[in-house]
Design an enzyme around this catalytic site. Structure first.
Site, short mmCIF file in Angstrom:
data_model
loop_
_atom_site.label_atom_id
_atom_site.label_comp_id
_atom_site.label_asym_id
_atom_site.label_seq_id
_atom_site.Cartn_x
_atom_site.Cartn_y
_atom_site.Cartn_z
N GLU A 1 76.78 -26.24 -35.83
CA GLU A 1 76.75 -27.64 -35.39
C GLU A 1 76.43 -28.77 -36.20
O GLU A 1 75.34 -28.96 -36.68
CB GLU A 1 75.68 -27.83 -34.15
CG GLU A 1 75.48 -29.08 -33.59
CD GLU A 1 74.36 -29.35 -32.77
OE1 GLU A 1 74.11 -30.39 -31.82
OE2 GLU A 1 73.02 -28.82 -33.35
N ASP B 1 72.22 -24.29 -34.58
CA ASP B 1 71.66 -25.55 -33.99
C ASP B 1 71.27 -26.30 -35.14
O ASP B 1 70.68 -26.01 -35.95
CB ASP B 1 70.57 -25.41 -32.99
CG ASP B 1 70.26 -26.58 -32.20
OD1 ASP B 1 70.89 -27.46 -31.54
OD2 ASP B 1 68.96 -27.11 -32.70
#
Length: 695
Positions: free
Chosen positions: A469, A443
């Site tokens: 990401e 993330d």
């Protein structure tokens, strides 16, 4: 973990973070510059984590003392590739009256989306912000009164060449290792492939394991195993107007019982199982249904559904201790969330997935923590040993210290990676979970330093997947870090096509963009139409466009992803899974695409070529997937009405997606009628046709 630390590649004007590997927060570390280019005056600070800024092109060698043996790092700085970038907002484009504008700032990936960090000046009726950036496309937003909900967004293109690419191949030849480099120019480069220079960096010789020898301007190396010791790594960079992402091969000590080829590894390549997997993302707490809470046990009971979709791996949104339903506000990195179940129950779910030949991807959230994490509470309260665990800044309006956050994420302050204690904690988190799962989806990967990700990549098993990401996608995260990347370019393109803003043929521009920005061919791109952070494609673009867009993700190279409920026709982006009232036909369509991709490997690894075709709609696109022994035509229709299409090739009369005949005029041999001596074929396309090409 690999004993060696890789050389770092950068440009003048771009700082490089360097840190002790496997750090001990109690140790005293000190960096020094051992050598640098003649014209350079670059130095390093006195912290254990430094942000080294080369001031001249060339090679720098730095030494880190405080380890058991002094360690050394090489930094190669290329010429400054930045150009002036001028962002402008005319007063006439303001969304609110200028009199209501108390403040304005600009945010984008170039300043880590930090609200208030950069403010434009007012010049000749417009707000202007200038900086220096490498060539490329930069999305940005001018924020009215520093409000993310009130902004003017656009994309600025900084002109200039793309980045070259390089690929290393290696083989054993007797007692020598032969390493060859294949360099490719960027599409808009003035250099041909043959004109590109190459640089090799050989790391870890027998005489001095910390040394890095440099070999320039040749395309292959022959290395003696005896002269170079048991373990070496070779890095290579292609150089034109700009430098490439480096590629790497690793040669480790072999064991007699192993075949010799296994002694050579390419760390930048994805694990074999992750070269083109079908991924299924589950927003965990919304999956089990309306009347039952999601737990690991309930997830395990639903593995047969994942099997029915023929998926290769499942990505779970965060499962650790958190006060939120989505789980991205972590309060305990070492325990599973109480409401989901115990570690043993999670292990049972993973084991059940493995029995079904499904890998499990764990959502690793280490850019930030919850503000209710005890470390943040103690940092905020001034406990000395925790004060530097987070990034503290001065609020420009109040003059008070404030923990840094990205966007408007008030509840999740950013960790400070300059703190050895933070690095130690988060490396322990990596070690804690890497042995239980098959990969990490990382993330806010763009918020974590490259140096840290490089160490993570070396700590996890060789067959482990690291998915970043990074928004927008960035090829620098492929260099010894991640092997799979969010394809933000295709995502936005499919949205624009589905909303009628671009023709369907724009997918080719999206595919070519990866090479233009410098992604190596070894990079795997996650192809998706929606995820837990985005609105549903069905809601934005309609059912017909969703079928075509989904088919695009399954028939183009890369890793197609289904976001839970996408296949059931859901429109709520984090809503309860629609088990009973979902769209069964749409689910069957997703199953068929997944099965087709397995049955016809050309859809996973075949080359993509545009096909000349005739159609009266810009909603249609056609291409082939081709390998040495197979060739298929793919035609996608994003529109609401079926379209008659004529392609410049002859195809069989069966749509491989549905197993049914292709609507058209058939001849007696069971092929769709062709024109011009079997070189052209006319047929009707509703959403997607995939058909074999006839010889």
């Amino acid at each position: 973990m690999h004993e060696l630390a890789p050389p770092r590649f950068t440009s003048v004007g771009e700082a490089v973070e360097l840190a002790p590997r496997d750090p001990n927060p109690e140790s005293e570390y000190e960096w020094s510059v051992e050598s640098r280019p003649d014209e350079s005056s670059a130095t390093v600070g006195d912290s254990p984590v430094v942000h080294f800024e080369p001031d001249e092109p060339g090679v720098y060698r730095l030494c880190l003392s405080g380890t058991e043996d002094d360690s050394h790092r090489l930094v190669r700085a290329f010429p400054d590739e930045r150009r002036t970038a001028r962002f402008e907002l005319p007063v006439s484009d303001l969304p609110i009256p200028q009199a209501e504008l108390d403040s304005i700032c600009i945010a984008g990936p170039f300043n880590e989306h930090l609200v208030g960090r950069n403010r434009p000046t007012f010049e000749d009726g417009r707000y202007v912000f200038e900086t220096r950036l490498p060539p490329g496309d930069y999305p940005y937003g001018f924020l009215m009164n520093d409000d993310l909900t009130e902004q003017v967004q656009d994309t600025l293109t900084v002109p200039g060449p793309g980045r070259p690419r390089i690929r290393l191949d290696s083989e054993l030849d007797g007692d020598e290792i032969v390493i060859s480099a294949e360099a490719s120019s960027a599409p808009n480069s003035e250099f041909s492939d043959d004109e590109l220079k190459t640089e090799f960096y050989v790391e870890g010789t027998a005489d001095d394991r910390d040394s890095v020898s440099v070999v320039r301007n040749q395309r292959s190396l022959r290395l003696s195993r005896e002269e170079n010791g048991d373990e070496i790594r070779v890095h290579a960079v292609a150089v034109g107007e700009r430098h490439s992402v480096a590629d790497c091969v690793e040669i480790a000590e072999g064991k007699e019982e192993k075949v010799r080829e296994r002694e050579i590894r390419s760390p930048n390549d994805a694990p074999e199982w992750a070269e083109s997997p079908t991924v299924y993302e589950i927003f965990v707490r919304s999956f089990a249904g309306e009347t039952v809470d999601t737990t690991f046990t309930e997830l395990e009971r639903r593995v047969p559904y994942l099997e029915s979709l023929n998926v290769d791996c499942v990505w779970l949104t965060p499962i650790l201790g958190s006060p939120t339903d989505h789980g991205y506000h972590t309060t305990n990195y070492f325990e599973t969330a109480d409401d989901l179940g115990t570690r043993e129950e999670f292990a049972s779910f993973v084991s059940r997935c493995h029995e079904a030949d499904i890998r499990v991807i764990f959502d690793l959230v280490i850019n930030h923590s919850s503000r209710d994490h005890p470390a943040f509470q103690m940092s905020a309260a001034g406990v000395p040993e925790y004060r530097d665990w987070y990034v503290w800044e001065t609020d420009e309006e109040t003059g008070e210290k404030r923990a840094q956050r990205y966007f408007n994420w008030e509840q999740i302050p950013n960790f400070n990676f300059d703190s050895l204690a933070v690095r130690r904690l988060l490396l322990d988190v990596v070690d804690e979970w890497a042995g239980m799962v098959d990969g990490f989806r990382c993330d806010v990967a763009w918020g974590v330093p490259h140096e840290f990700w490089k160490e993570v990549a070396e700590r996890v098993p060789d067959d482990f997947l690291l998915l970043d990401e990074t928004i927008p996608r960035d090829p620098d995260y492929h260099e010894g870090e991640f092997t799979m990347h969010y394809d933000t370019t295709l995502y936005h393109t499919l949205r624009e096509i589905g909303q009628g803003e671009r023709p369907a043929t724009a997918i080719f521009d999206a595919l070519e963009d990866a090479g233009r920005v410098g992604f190596p061919d070894s990079a795997v791109h996650l192809r998706y139409v929606e995820n837990h952070d985005e609105s549903r494609y069905l809601d934005e673009c309609g059912r017909d466009a969703l079928k075509a867009a989904t088919a695009a993700t399954f028939t183009l190279p890369g890793a197609p992803m289904i976001y839970y409920g996408q296949e059931r026709g859901m429109t709520e982006y984090r809503g309860t899974m629609q088990w009973e009232h979902g769209d069964d036909e749409l689910t069957a369509f997703h199953r068929a695409l997944s099965e087709l991709r397995d049955e016809y490997p050309v859809l996973r690894d075949g080359a993509v070529e545009q096909v000349e075709f005739e159609c009266d709609s810009e909603n249609v696109v056609a291409f082939t997937r081709e390998s040495t022994d197979s060739r298929a035509v793919v035609v996608l229709n994003f529109g609401e009405s079926a379209r008659e299409v004529t392609v410049d090739t002859a195809i069989e009369d069966v749509n491989l997606v549905t197993g049914e005949g292709i609507a058209g005029t058939e001849d007696r041999d069971g092929e769709v009628a062709a024109e011009d001596d079997n070189s052209r074929t006319k047929f009707t396309v509703e959403s997607v046709v995939v058909a074999r090409v006839t010889e």
